[in-house]
Design a protein around this motif. Structure first.
Motif, mmCIF file in Angstrom:
data_model
loop_
_atom_site.group_PDB
_atom_site.id
_atom_site.type_symbol
_atom_site.label_atom_id
_atom_site.label_comp_id
_atom_site.label_asym_id
_atom_site.label_seq_id
_atom_site.Cartn_x
_atom_site.Cartn_y
_atom_site.Cartn_z
ATOM 1 N N LEU A 1 9.243 -21.529 -34.248
ATOM 2 C CA LEU A 1 10.615 -21.818 -33.801
ATOM 3 C C LEU A 1 11.600 -20.813 -34.396
ATOM 4 N N ASP B 1 11.169 -17.610 -32.582
ATOM 5 C CA ASP B 1 11.716 -17.737 -31.219
ATOM 6 C C ASP B 1 13.241 -17.638 -31.227
ATOM 7 N N GLY C 1 6.018 -20.964 -27.175
ATOM 8 C CA GLY C 1 6.701 -22.133 -27.740
ATOM 9 C C GLY C 1 5.770 -22.956 -28.596
ATOM 10 N N PRO C 2 6.319 -23.913 -29.338
ATOM 11 C CA PRO C 2 5.506 -24.664 -30.299
ATOM 12 C C PRO C 2 4.811 -25.899 -29.724
ATOM 13 N N PHE C 3 4.996 -26.190 -28.423
ATOM 14 C CA PHE C 3 4.503 -27.470 -27.907
ATOM 15 C C PHE C 3 3.279 -27.352 -27.015
ATOM 16 N N TYR D 1 8.363 -33.446 -25.178
ATOM 17 C CA TYR D 1 6.986 -33.156 -24.803
ATOM 18 C C TYR D 1 6.099 -34.285 -25.320
ATOM 19 N N TYR E 1 16.922 -28.933 -22.432
ATOM 20 C CA TYR E 1 16.657 -29.739 -23.634
ATOM 21 C C TYR E 1 16.886 -28.903 -24.883
ATOM 22 N N VAL F 1 15.964 -27.496 -28.643
ATOM 23 C CA VAL F 1 14.833 -27.333 -29.558
ATOM 24 C C VAL F 1 15.077 -28.260 -30.750
ATOM 25 N N ARG G 1 17.559 -25.079 -24.558
ATOM 26 C CA ARG G 1 16.705 -24.255 -23.710
ATOM 27 C C ARG G 1 17.028 -24.531 -22.255
ATOM 28 N N HIS H 1 12.796 -25.771 -17.690
ATOM 29 C CA HIS H 1 11.632 -24.975 -17.256
ATOM 30 C C HIS H 1 10.356 -25.799 -17.290
ATOM 31 N N HIS I 1 6.219 -24.944 -18.202
ATOM 32 C CA HIS I 1 5.367 -23.915 -18.819
ATOM 33 C C HIS I 1 4.063 -23.778 -18.039
ATOM 34 N N HIS J 1 6.936 -19.196 -17.826
ATOM 35 C CA HIS J 1 7.729 -20.384 -17.472
ATOM 36 C C HIS J 1 8.189 -20.227 -16.025
ATOM 37 N N VAL K 1 16.110 -19.373 -27.095
ATOM 38 C CA VAL K 1 14.994 -18.513 -27.528
ATOM 39 C C VAL K 1 14.910 -17.224 -26.688
#
Ligand code: BEZ
Ligand code: FE
Length: 285
Positions: A69, A72, A98-100, A153, A187, A189, A208, A211, A213, A227, A241
């Motif tokens: 993060l 990013d 991204g981290p998810f 997420y 949304y 981060v 963000r 989008h 992914h 994305h 990001v």
């Protein structure tokens, strides 16, 4: 007498012993830039201690990768993406992972829904996976993940099934894939950690642009991590990001409820959206 310049020279001289040339090149440049940065801003003891505390805390957050993060939100991930991209003419452009992202998405049949719980306005996403020469690719994997109307997420929301709004789809013999997701929403981060405090301290918003992914993979081609952005998002020009590229901005076509030709899984009273998009991969040579 030691000066900033002589100190830097001593450190760089020691790094000359690095047995691996690329390590020597990267560390020499990193140390030079770090010293120049600290000297330029005349970094104080207190500021240095605060920075060490910040980085230590960033590495200690167990439930998500706060370092990704941080990278990013500083634009570093997108810079690495730009430097390494296979930017062949006509190919789908890449953007941040991204981290998810969670590996091993549930395999699903084309046309089926990724929403295991009601999660927002249905969006039917379809298209083909192609090579840059226009050939359709059969058996390509389209690995998708997104969040829903609650802006979370599945990996962030332990009350959701872990596969919610995730799916691994395989293209058919015409290179086609399709799934029923939801229309993405803007949304923020996560801001409850050190990166959130840094955003606030620098007067930045945490949002963000909306989008979906996707990672698209096929034998013999470079995989693409990308994305699809909603062209009605408020944050296309200020994504926190820096992940938006014009070629990835798409229009979700609205459809009124009650039409007979709606895809399976959409109720007669539901308003829904559709998006048709082809992913284009570069052949690995
Ligand atoms: C994401 O799109 O999931 C994301 C990317 C970078 C930082 C935080 C979230
Ligand atoms: Fe995302």
């Amino acid at each position: 007498m030691t000066t900033p310049g002589t100190l830097l020279s001593q450190v760089l001289a020691q790094l000359q012993a690095s047995p691996e040339p690329r390590m020597r090149e990267v560390m020499t440049s990193l140390v030079r830039h770090l010293h120049e940065f600290a000297a330029e801003v005349r970094l104080t003891d207190r500021e240095w201690a605060a920075a060490v505390g910040f980085l230590t805390e960033t590495g200690r957050l167990p439930e998500r990768d706060e370092f990704i993060l941080l990278s990013d939100t500083l634009g570093l991930s997108m810079l690495v993406d730009l430097l390494g991209g296979h930017a062949a003419e006509g190919a789908t452009e890449t953007t941040v992972l991204g981290p998810f992202y969670v590996p091993d998405s549930p395999r699903r049949g084309n046309g089926t829904s990724t929403a295991e719980r009601p999660s927002g306005d249905p969006a039917f996403v379809s298209g083909r996976v192609l090579g840059t020469d226009g050939t359709s690719i059969t058996g390509a994997e389209v690995d998708v993940w997104q969040n829903g109307a609650d802006m979370m997420y599945a990996v962030q929301d332990k009350t959701m099934p872990p596969g919610n709004l995730r799916g691994l789809f395989t293209t058919d013999d015409e290179g086609r894939f399709s799934f029923l997701g939801v229309r993405p929403v803007d949304y923020p981060v996560p801001v409850d950690g050190p990166v959130g405090r840094l955003l606030e301290a620098t007067g930045r918003h945490p949002w963000r642009a909306a989008h979906l992914h996707a990672i698209v993979r096929a034998d013999g081609y470079h995989p693409v991590t990308t994305h699809l952005f909603d062209d009605e998002s408020r944050y296309l020009d200020s994504d926190v990001v820096f992940g938006v590229k014009p070629s990835l901005i798409k229009h979700f076509t609205p459809h009124e409820p009650g039409q007979p030709d709606r895809p399976a899984g959409i109720g007669p009273a539901e308003r829904w959206y559709s998006l048709d998009h082809d992913f284009v991969l570069v052949r690995a040579t």
